[in-house]
Motif scaffolding. Sequence first.
Motif, mmCIF file in Angstrom:
data_model
loop_
_atom_site.group_PDB
_atom_site.id
_atom_site.type_symbol
_atom_site.label_atom_id
_atom_site.label_comp_id
_atom_site.label_asym_id
_atom_site.label_seq_id
_atom_site.Cartn_x
_atom_site.Cartn_y
_atom_site.Cartn_z
ATOM 1 N N GLU A 244 56.960 32.978 52.568
ATOM 2 C CA GLU A 244 58.353 32.643 52.689
ATOM 3 C C GLU A 244 58.938 33.690 53.349
ATOM 4 O OE1 GLU A 244 60.724 31.132 49.344
ATOM 5 O OE2 GLU A 244 59.138 29.372 48.870
ATOM 6 N N LEU A 245 58.851 35.100 52.519
ATOM 7 C CA LEU A 245 59.413 36.275 52.832
ATOM 8 C C LEU A 245 58.876 36.976 54.172
ATOM 9 C CD1 LEU A 245 60.100 37.900 49.490
ATOM 10 C CD2 LEU A 245 61.727 36.537 50.836
ATOM 11 N N TYR A 246 57.586 36.534 54.306
ATOM 12 C CA TYR A 246 56.877 36.927 55.546
ATOM 13 C C TYR A 246 57.345 36.408 56.565
ATOM 14 C CZ TYR A 246 52.840 37.726 58.737
ATOM 15 O OH TYR A 246 52.069 38.330 59.544
ATOM 16 N N GLN A 247 57.908 35.131 56.560
ATOM 17 C CA GLN A 247 58.175 34.409 57.870
ATOM 18 C C GLN A 247 59.641 34.926 58.346
ATOM 19 O OE1 GLN A 247 58.725 30.116 57.773
ATOM 20 N NE2 GLN A 247 56.459 29.827 56.848
ATOM 21 N N ALA A 249 60.587 38.096 57.551
ATOM 22 C CA ALA A 249 60.566 39.490 57.888
ATOM 23 C C ALA A 249 59.853 39.452 59.290
ATOM 24 C CB ALA A 249 59.640 40.165 57.090
ATOM 25 N N THR A 250 58.919 38.668 59.689
ATOM 26 C CA THR A 250 58.412 38.697 61.101
ATOM 27 C C THR A 250 58.477 37.514 62.004
ATOM 28 O OG1 THR A 250 56.268 37.543 60.052
ATOM 29 C CG2 THR A 250 56.439 39.782 59.693
ATOM 30 N N GLY A 251 58.940 36.452 61.634
ATOM 31 C CA GLY A 251 59.082 35.356 62.385
ATOM 32 C C GLY A 251 57.768 34.602 62.543
ATOM 33 N N ARG A 252 56.825 35.071 61.741
ATOM 34 C CA ARG A 252 55.474 34.593 61.611
ATOM 35 C C ARG A 252 54.941 33.766 60.583
ATOM 36 N NH1 ARG A 252 52.800 39.832 64.024
ATOM 37 N NH2 ARG A 252 54.273 40.753 64.836
ATOM 38 N N THR A 253 53.864 33.307 60.460
ATOM 39 C CA THR A 253 53.303 32.754 59.251
ATOM 40 C C THR A 253 52.068 33.351 59.046
ATOM 41 O OG1 THR A 253 52.170 30.838 59.912
ATOM 42 C CG2 THR A 253 54.579 30.588 59.602
ATOM 43 N N MET A 254 51.811 33.425 57.533
ATOM 44 C CA MET A 254 50.528 33.491 57.057
ATOM 45 C C MET A 254 49.967 32.795 55.978
ATOM 46 S SD MET A 254 51.380 37.130 54.792
ATOM 47 C CE MET A 254 52.514 36.805 53.364
ATOM 48 N N PRO A 255 48.798 32.460 56.047
ATOM 49 C CA PRO A 255 47.958 31.586 55.007
ATOM 50 C C PRO A 255 47.874 32.036 53.673
ATOM 51 C CG PRO A 255 46.405 32.648 56.401
ATOM 52 C CD PRO A 255 47.751 33.325 56.507
ATOM 53 N N VAL A 256 49.110 32.284 52.986
ATOM 54 C CA VAL A 256 49.046 32.514 51.288
ATOM 55 C C VAL A 256 49.673 31.160 50.901
ATOM 56 C CG1 VAL A 256 50.060 33.742 49.455
ATOM 57 C CG2 VAL A 256 49.438 35.145 51.583
ATOM 58 N N TYR A 257 48.969 30.632 50.058
ATOM 59 C CA TYR A 257 49.487 29.285 49.242
ATOM 60 C C TYR A 257 49.262 29.059 48.069
ATOM 61 C CZ TYR A 257 44.476 28.771 50.793
ATOM 62 O OH TYR A 257 43.321 29.250 51.055
ATOM 63 N N PRO A 258 49.817 28.432 47.108
ATOM 64 C CA PRO A 258 49.498 28.542 45.532
ATOM 65 C C PRO A 258 48.038 27.513 45.392
ATOM 66 C CG PRO A 258 51.293 26.836 46.450
ATOM 67 C CD PRO A 258 50.876 27.539 47.540
ATOM 68 N N VAL A 259 47.469 28.230 44.482
ATOM 69 C CA VAL A 259 46.250 27.367 43.951
ATOM 70 C C VAL A 259 46.391 27.478 42.290
ATOM 71 C CG1 VAL A 259 43.908 27.426 43.779
ATOM 72 C CG2 VAL A 259 44.873 28.329 45.828
ATOM 73 N N LYS A 260 46.619 26.236 42.020
ATOM 74 C CA LYS A 260 47.056 26.109 40.714
ATOM 75 C C LYS A 260 45.816 26.323 39.451
ATOM 76 C CE LYS A 260 48.148 22.079 37.785
ATOM 77 N NZ LYS A 260 48.864 20.862 37.967
ATOM 78 N N GLY A 261 46.170 27.029 38.645
ATOM 79 C CA GLY A 261 44.928 27.114 37.296
ATOM 80 C C GLY A 261 45.621 26.906 36.091
ATOM 81 N N GLN A 262 45.001 25.664 35.426
ATOM 82 C CA GLN A 262 45.372 25.290 34.101
ATOM 83 C C GLN A 262 44.596 26.345 33.080
ATOM 84 O OE1 GLN A 262 46.201 21.445 33.212
ATOM 85 N NE2 GLN A 262 46.082 20.628 35.386
ATOM 86 N N ILE A 263 45.256 26.633 31.987
ATOM 87 C CA ILE A 263 44.760 27.542 31.038
ATOM 88 C C ILE A 263 45.099 26.750 29.521
ATOM 89 C CG2 ILE A 263 45.026 29.710 29.431
ATOM 90 C CD1 ILE A 263 44.277 30.822 31.683
ATOM 91 N N VAL A 264 44.239 27.072 28.508
ATOM 92 C CA VAL A 264 44.155 26.030 27.336
ATOM 93 C C VAL A 264 44.106 27.494 26.235
ATOM 94 C CG1 VAL A 264 43.186 24.846 25.659
ATOM 95 C CG2 VAL A 264 43.084 24.025 27.885
ATOM 96 N N LEU A 265 44.960 27.458 25.231
ATOM 97 C CA LEU A 265 44.859 28.685 24.457
ATOM 98 C C LEU A 265 44.910 28.063 22.959
ATOM 99 C CD1 LEU A 265 45.527 31.748 24.450
ATOM 100 C CD2 LEU A 265 47.838 31.037 23.629
ATOM 101 N N SER A 266 44.068 28.520 22.225
ATOM 102 C CA SER A 266 43.887 28.016 20.955
ATOM 103 C C SER A 266 45.067 28.858 19.825
ATOM 104 C CB SER A 266 42.573 28.566 20.191
ATOM 105 O OG SER A 266 42.671 29.625 19.796
ATOM 106 N N GLU A 267 45.071 28.295 18.691
ATOM 107 C CA GLU A 267 45.656 29.010 17.636
ATOM 108 C C GLU A 267 45.129 30.329 17.507
ATOM 109 O OE1 GLU A 267 47.372 25.208 15.055
ATOM 110 O OE2 GLU A 267 45.117 25.955 14.849
ATOM 111 N N ARG A 268 45.856 31.149 16.684
ATOM 112 C CA ARG A 268 45.207 32.524 16.452
ATOM 113 C C ARG A 268 43.647 32.229 15.450
ATOM 114 N NH1 ARG A 268 49.371 36.942 14.595
ATOM 115 N NH2 ARG A 268 50.814 36.849 16.212
ATOM 116 N N MET A 269 42.830 33.030 15.661
ATOM 117 C CA MET A 269 41.602 32.810 14.944
ATOM 118 C C MET A 269 41.194 34.182 14.553
ATOM 119 S SD MET A 269 39.567 29.816 16.729
ATOM 120 C CE MET A 269 38.415 29.486 15.434
ATOM 121 N N PRO A 270 40.306 34.347 13.348
ATOM 122 C CA PRO A 270 39.817 35.555 12.996
ATOM 123 C C PRO A 270 38.854 36.027 14.213
ATOM 124 C CG PRO A 270 38.729 33.810 11.774
ATOM 125 C CD PRO A 270 40.016 33.035 12.459
ATOM 126 N N LYS A 271 38.477 37.330 14.187
ATOM 127 C CA LYS A 271 37.651 37.782 15.342
ATOM 128 C C LYS A 271 36.335 37.065 15.426
ATOM 129 C CE LYS A 271 36.351 42.041 17.848
ATOM 130 N NZ LYS A 271 36.865 41.389 19.187
#
Lengths: 408, 462
Positions: A244-247, A249-271
């Motif tokens: 968005e900002l690139y466009q 700033a430059t009037g052109r486009t570049m191929p940066v796009y969102p790639v979603k990643g899901q994460i799962v987190l556990s409760e605290r555990m001992p080491k």
Amino acid sequence: MKKYDVVIAGGGAVGAACAYFLSRDTDLKIALIDLKKPGNASRASAGGLWAIGESVGLGCGVIFFKTLSKLHSEAQGKEVPVMRPHQLPDCFFEFALTSNNMYPALHQEMLEKHGVDFKFERTGLKFIMYNEEDRLYAEQITEGIPHLADQVRWLDAEELKKEEPYVTDDAIGAIDFICDHQVNPYRLVDAYLEGARQNGVSLYLNTEVTSVIRNGNVVEGVKTHDQVFFCDTLINASGAWANELYQQATGRTMPVYPVKGQIVLSERMPKIMNGCISTSDCYIAQKDNGEILIGSSTEEKGFDTTNSLDKIQELSQGAMKCLPILKESSIKRCWAGLRPGTPDELPILGPVEGIEGYLNACGHFRTGILTSAITGQLMTELITGKTPSLDLTPFSVARFDEAEQKAG
Amino acid sequence: MTSQIHDQVVIVGGGPAGTAAAAELARHGLKSVIIDEAPKLGGVIYRGPLRQTDSLPHLDDNLKRAMTALQTRYQAHSDSIEVKTQTRVLGPEGSNQLLLSDNSGLSRQPYAHLILATGCHERSVPFPGWQLPGVMLLGGVQLQLKSGLVRPGQRMALVGTGPLLPLVACQLHKAGVDVVGVFEASPFAKLAKEAVALLNKPKLTLSGMSMMSYLKKHKIPFKYGWGIVSAQGDEQLKSIQVAPYDSQWRPQRDLAVKVEVDAIGVGYGFVARTQLAMLLGLEHNYTKVSGYVPALDEWHQSQNHAAFVVGDSNGLLGADAAICEGQLAALRLAWQCGKITESQLFSRATKVKNKLARIKKFRFGFDRFSDRQPGLLTLAAPETVVCRCEQVRREQLDEAIAQGVKDITSLKMRTRIGMGDCQGKTCSSYALDYLHEAGLTENIGVIKPRFPLDPIPFTLME
Ligand SMILES: Cc1cc2nc3c(=O)[nH]c(=O)nc-3n(C[C@H](O)[C@H](O)[C@H](O)COP(=O)(O)OP(=O)(O)OC[C@H]3O[C@@H](n4cnc5c(N)ncnc54)[C@H](O)[C@@H]3O)c2cc1C
Ligand SMILES: Cc1cc2nc3c(=O)[nH]c(=O)nc-3n(C[C@H](O)[C@H](O)[C@H](O)COP(=O)(O)OP(=O)(O)OC[C@H]3O[C@@H](n4cnc5c(N)ncnc54)[C@H](O)[C@@H]3O)c2cc1C
């Protein structure tokens, strides 16, 4: 109206690192402007410094390449999909490894000079093998990186058991990348920002850059909803939103796009883990406060950041298979982040031909935590007119213009 | 089932707001599903208004009538309302489903329309000793009373502000508890100032007055302009220190007195329960009384999302207002689904809106009276834990703010406040107030909840 030497748009790991290095090494007047948009990557990240792991397609990339390999095998009519290592080009290895080498000293420096601790831990990254196919895959990986042989350790089942007693008995061994480590990613961002603040950077948080001010081919500054910032150089570190900002700033486009990643987190555990782990299903890391982090999906769904049960199940199953003790714990949180993806998986760095007063610092895809430090250093070198310590040609946005021209 | 999905209305929360919405929808031919984590419908006001009981001694006549009417309406339409109790909504799953958890595990609930009626929870105020067993929130006290099994304590005091204080005091006394004192933070003079607003609901005001005379008759001391300083005890609460508050609610510590008690109820207000709305991405605005509340139009529909939010979850107004809001949302939805005409919508809504306006006038009188003052933030000592889950002490907040932290996200990242299992339910309102008090009011952001709202055992993923 405000006037700065440098304005940094975006305050994730990359923008924050730029602010830190610039303020540490120069006397320039610097402002950083950031609005946390849903899915901003740095806080969502796992915090792995998996320089080798990521370069050979493990860690964050593993699920992606598993899917790719499967598609590839199916296309070739093979019944049993064969995992094929996916190795990034040499320029990326250098980029990633140089950055990786900076962290021990950076950690020390930030503790001593700024009183902030981003929890750098020497963990290694182990690729766990369950069967002969995995071993074959591991062999292919190591064959691809002969120059890094001294950074790879092979562990048989017994040795693995000794180092990671909670890993399933079904594992037949592992390879360990010795130089791969981890940090706490949001503490890293916070540390960069705090260091930058102490060095005199003006932080405008919860503030959106609403537009870029351009005069002909010169970028002159940015606007927020109620302020105008003029600057000599604008650094675009706005993550998955960078185009968005690139466009503007430059009037052109570049191929940066969102790639979603899901994460799962556990409760605290001992080491229960001594190092970070990647299997062919997921990666697993125990963070500094005991929580176990399991990642990550790779989905191209635009700016969507919802969690979905199927991915959470996949990740959880992959993790329970590796660490059965997880069955005694619960999922405390899940989230999704948006990696700033690029088609060739390389970042987009440096100036844009024909445009003055503008630098790209974006497209860090799966490794922007790891490579934030070197990016901060490179931007500082560019702004102070030094020769960059790494060749930036492969990372220039021009590579896409050429590709476009060729295609056109 | 699939044929229904395109107009499936899902209501989260079966309190007065949620059940009123369901009944109103049914009346216009729309079926709905109510999901509530409690074993019975009814919400917090009393467990089970939809059972055939009329024993609501703590409600005034007006409200009792409203609740009975609601019950009747609900019964008349119960065929059109599917109820899933003991079922917790864990958050959104994809873009048009909710993830549910109940005894049998996880399931998905598709929806076409969503009404959130998730109520509120009580504001936690940390002071030295606030984590001792025996220190309870007023809601917890009421719950124990209503369960009828255990008495919350033998010798109790209540501290806080607002109409719930005398109410709970009467209830405790009737249950045989020795109530040794009630300490209302605001001065009496301030209450008198609101007399006009309070007279907008004369019956409610009168019932408040009758509670006060009950307390007087039974010689239960009720002190205006007093409040908690600290609580003492080893394993169990033994005593509290209370002191006169100045107009800013700063305790005058030199005038503090010790009161021996084995339990206290603490009630310094409520915070809207907005976690689910936030997870769904609804925009929120900050209000002093109820914390962050969704940005809604006059029909209680979100300004950036199709969902409706009704009842205490968009700001605390009490049960009769919750009923009105549930009705308004239902009417609007019925109109959006083409079940009623515009003129039907307006003619029916006008009465409800007028009633709501009257309640608001009254309620705002109380809100002004109970307007939380900054002195409350000075109760916690530097070493007092202000975030239970992550054991964050007040001095850590001070340090972070001194280092230049200006927003809630940075505060959270720096100190881990709000990152624990409760998702900031207990501490985030304190953290917000604390930042405000440090002069930070611009762009300070919110503690955003994360999916799932409750932990899910890994074994449910096998
Ligand atoms: C699930 C997941 C796991 C990951 N694991 C790892 C890992 O283990 N190791 C690793 O090295 N990398 C990992 N990554 C990748 C890493 O997180 C990203 O590469 C990195 O965070 C990118 O940093 P950034 O600063 O460019 O982007 P971001 O962190 O997204 O920061 C960009 C910031 O700019 C803001 N912004 C955008 N537009 C504007 C505007 N107009 N005005 C103001 N602000 C704006 C955004 O809201 C955001 O705050 C992971 C990513 C994900 C999603
Ligand atoms: C302690 C206390 C005492 C009160 N006393 C009085 C009084 O005497 N007189 C008076 O007029 N008002 C009183 N009120 C206020 C009154 O109870 C409320 O204004 C009224 O109940 C609001 O109704 P509601 O439907 O908005 O919310 P609630 O009645 O709170 O109902 C919300 C429901 O949503 C459910 N829920 C929330 N989140 C989830 C989820 N994720 N999954 C599943 N279910 C969920 C909850 O279990 C709850 O049943 C009191 C409130 C409290 C907290």
